[in-house]
Design an enzyme around this catalytic site. Sequence first.
Site, mmCIF file in Angstrom:
data_model
loop_
_atom_site.group_PDB
_atom_site.id
_atom_site.type_symbol
_atom_site.label_atom_id
_atom_site.label_comp_id
_atom_site.label_asym_id
_atom_site.label_seq_id
_atom_site.Cartn_x
_atom_site.Cartn_y
_atom_site.Cartn_z
ATOM 1 N N ILE A 56 53.700 71.700 -48.827
ATOM 2 C CA ILE A 56 54.389 70.896 -49.713
ATOM 3 C C ILE A 56 53.759 70.053 -50.116
ATOM 4 O O ILE A 56 53.888 69.028 -51.527
ATOM 5 C CB ILE A 56 55.164 70.791 -48.798
ATOM 6 N N ASP A 109 44.226 60.318 -39.625
ATOM 7 C CA ASP A 109 44.580 61.461 -39.541
ATOM 8 C C ASP A 109 45.955 60.616 -38.781
ATOM 9 O O ASP A 109 45.973 58.913 -38.484
ATOM 10 C CB ASP A 109 43.918 61.116 -37.889
ATOM 11 N N VAL A 110 47.489 60.825 -39.463
ATOM 12 C CA VAL A 110 48.545 60.318 -38.813
ATOM 13 C C VAL A 110 48.472 60.044 -37.503
ATOM 14 O O VAL A 110 49.664 58.841 -37.599
ATOM 15 C CB VAL A 110 49.511 60.745 -39.391
ATOM 16 N N TYR A 130 58.813 71.395 -31.442
ATOM 17 C CA TYR A 130 59.414 70.713 -32.929
ATOM 18 C C TYR A 130 60.651 70.728 -33.474
ATOM 19 O O TYR A 130 60.647 69.585 -34.494
ATOM 20 C CB TYR A 130 58.427 72.454 -34.198
ATOM 21 N N LYS A 189 61.701 67.050 -35.017
ATOM 22 C CA LYS A 189 62.125 66.364 -36.651
ATOM 23 C C LYS A 189 63.730 66.027 -36.534
ATOM 24 O O LYS A 189 63.671 65.154 -37.416
ATOM 25 C CB LYS A 189 62.371 68.027 -37.588
HETATM 26 P P1 NAP Z 1 50.453 72.833 -44.311
HETATM 27 O O1 NAP Z 1 49.876 73.559 -45.678
HETATM 28 O O2 NAP Z 1 49.739 72.780 -42.922
HETATM 29 O O3 NAP Z 1 50.439 71.520 -44.631
HETATM 30 C C1 NAP Z 1 50.805 70.416 -43.354
HETATM 31 C C2 NAP Z 1 49.109 69.419 -43.776
HETATM 32 O O4 NAP Z 1 49.564 68.457 -42.719
HETATM 33 C C3 NAP Z 1 47.977 70.380 -43.350
HETATM 34 O O5 NAP Z 1 47.111 69.767 -44.911
HETATM 35 C C4 NAP Z 1 47.571 70.024 -42.324
HETATM 36 O O6 NAP Z 1 45.956 69.592 -41.825
HETATM 37 C C5 NAP Z 1 48.414 67.992 -42.433
HETATM 38 N N1 NAP Z 1 48.494 67.692 -41.185
HETATM 39 C C6 NAP Z 1 48.549 68.192 -39.917
HETATM 40 N N2 NAP Z 1 47.879 67.300 -38.894
HETATM 41 C C7 NAP Z 1 48.392 65.885 -39.528
HETATM 42 C C8 NAP Z 1 47.398 64.838 -38.990
HETATM 43 N N3 NAP Z 1 47.475 64.558 -37.879
HETATM 44 N N4 NAP Z 1 46.775 63.961 -39.853
HETATM 45 C C9 NAP Z 1 47.149 64.077 -41.148
HETATM 46 N N5 NAP Z 1 46.669 64.925 -41.473
HETATM 47 C C10 NAP Z 1 47.568 65.949 -41.365
HETATM 48 O O7 NAP Z 1 51.966 72.998 -44.075
HETATM 49 P P2 NAP Z 1 53.504 72.900 -44.938
HETATM 50 O O8 NAP Z 1 54.631 74.199 -45.015
HETATM 51 O O9 NAP Z 1 53.519 72.339 -46.516
HETATM 52 O O10 NAP Z 1 54.331 71.223 -43.787
HETATM 53 C C11 NAP Z 1 54.397 70.478 -45.024
HETATM 54 C C12 NAP Z 1 55.848 69.677 -44.302
HETATM 55 O O11 NAP Z 1 56.853 70.218 -44.213
HETATM 56 C C13 NAP Z 1 55.187 69.246 -42.441
HETATM 57 O O12 NAP Z 1 56.244 68.736 -41.858
HETATM 58 C C14 NAP Z 1 56.880 70.313 -42.034
HETATM 59 O O13 NAP Z 1 57.213 70.126 -41.025
HETATM 60 C C15 NAP Z 1 57.438 70.452 -42.930
HETATM 61 N N6 NAP Z 1 57.790 72.018 -42.962
HETATM 62 C C16 NAP Z 1 58.143 72.720 -43.680
HETATM 63 C C17 NAP Z 1 58.832 74.223 -43.615
HETATM 64 C C18 NAP Z 1 57.700 74.534 -43.895
HETATM 65 O O14 NAP Z 1 58.883 76.384 -43.817
HETATM 66 N N7 NAP Z 1 56.984 75.355 -44.921
HETATM 67 C C19 NAP Z 1 60.291 73.666 -43.642
HETATM 68 C C20 NAP Z 1 60.413 72.356 -43.250
HETATM 69 C C21 NAP Z 1 59.974 71.671 -42.880
HETATM 70 P P3 NAP Z 1 45.729 71.233 -41.107
HETATM 71 O O15 NAP Z 1 46.620 72.138 -41.773
HETATM 72 O O16 NAP Z 1 44.322 71.090 -41.456
HETATM 73 O O17 NAP Z 1 46.079 70.780 -39.804
#
Ligand code: NAP
Length: 257
Positions: free
Chosen positions: A22, A69-70, A163, A167
């Site tokens: 995302i 790293d956040v 989780y 959220k």
């Molecule tokens: P994603 O593809 O795994 O992207 C998340 C990114 O955040 C990854 O690049 C990850 O790196 C990075 N990250 C993790 N820990 C971090 C840290 N400590 N400091 C800096 N960066 C960090 O997942 P996504 O699905 O796009 O998710 C993005 C957001 O949307 C998240 O907050 C998630 O909870 C939310 N969300 C997702 C969904 C869904 O269905 N996909 C639904 C609702 C909400 P690594 O992969 O190397 O850890």
Amino acid sequence: MSTPRFDLTGRTALVTGAGSGIGQRLAVGLAEAGADVGCLDLERQRPGLAETIDRIGTAGRRAITLIADVTDADQVDAAIEAHESQLGPLRIAVNCAGINHSARAEEMTDADWQRMMSVNLTGVFYCCRAESRRMLHHGAGSIINIASMSATIANRGLWQVHYNTSKAGVKHLTTSLALEWALRGIRVNSISPGYIATPMISGPEWKTKTDRFADETPMGRLGTPDDLVGPTVFLASDAAAYCTGTDLLVDGGFTGW
Ligand code: NAP
């Protein structure tokens, strides 16, 4: 029809988690709407970040890589300082970095709980705090926190109390900050996605679950990162000038059942 109030030309945006899923799509989407973008992620996401930067260049905008790293407030502060010195005043921030993990509550370790809170909730607070220091100085800014529909519902068949709780925290953090800064030029809103097809829910262990999620969604499919671009550009832009403290569900109708 002309829609100048959605135009982000001349603004700079920061996106965390911009190397994947995302966050990557939102960084590119903000650039397509006219913004120059600081793309923040972990060191191990450099290849994903390089792809994001490339796509923003193709969209004709400037982009920089920010490694942080956040969960580390000093790294977040340094990234925002680097953003401003290289791209200019920070006007838009999308706090998207996050993790997901499942464990039954009675078996969950202290480390699992703390890690989830540290990345998904404390990390968002550290980002909002650092971003606000710059935006309050400029007297303007829009912060968008990526929460989840899991802030509102508990997902059927997924054991992820940490989780969901993190959220719900992001959603209320957003409301609280919005009210605190409402008279000082910063709008703060959250977006709560439903199930979105990204690496976070794409491993083989997710296959049968995501088929079920699509069936259970009124619109009959998972969302894609593309589905979140319009809502994000809207909240970032002057078109949302009177929106603050709101949570925008983008879930294909899931939470309405
Ligand atoms: P994603 O593809 O795994 O992207 C998340 C990114 O955040 C990854 O690049 C990850 O790196 C990075 N990250 C993790 N820990 C971090 C840290 N400590 N400091 C800096 N960066 C960090 O997942 P996504 O699905 O796009 O998710 C993005 C957001 O949307 C998240 O907050 C998630 O909870 C939310 N969300 C997702 C969904 C869904 O269905 N996909 C639904 C609702 C909400 P690594 O992969 O190397 O850890």
